[in-house]
Design a protein around this motif. Structure first.
Motif: not given
Length: 106
Positions: A47-48, A36, A43, A79, A40
């Motif tokens: 916009n992640h 994670q 990105t 994603t 993070d």
């Protein structure tokens, strides 16, 4: 008779301080937290959603070189869920669990 604290009786043996066991989080939780954080960081300026270019710019070579496999829906973005699923599918731990699985035939 007053109690003497510095007296050791024969047979008492050495007295060592008892160390408390510190509970450590499960390994998978640590791996998920690191993934994670890495996602993070890669990105942070978008916009992640991760592209192959942003993965490469973030020095995430493994993800950028396997991007087509990770991006299952071929929308050009990966994603965190897609990355996690890809890594889980390649996990040797998962393969070991599958080897140990027992099939019951009646």
């Amino acid at each position: 008779m007053p109690r003497q604290q510095n007296v050791v009786r024969i047979g008492d043996g050495p007295r060592f301080p008892v160390q408390k066991q510190v509970a450590q989080p499960p390994v998978q939780d640590t791996i998920d937290a690191r993934l994670q954080a890495r996602f993070d960081a890669a990105t942070a300026r978008s916009n992640h959603l991760l592209t192959a270019k942003t993965a490469e710019a973030a020095s995430w070579g493994f993800v950028s070189s396997h991007f087509a496999e990770i991006d299952r829906n071929a929308d050009g973005y990966a994603t965190l869920a897609e990355i996690s699923a890809f890594l889980e599918a390649r996990s040797p731990a998962k393969n070991k669990r599958a080897e140990k699985a027992v099939q019951v035939v009646e």
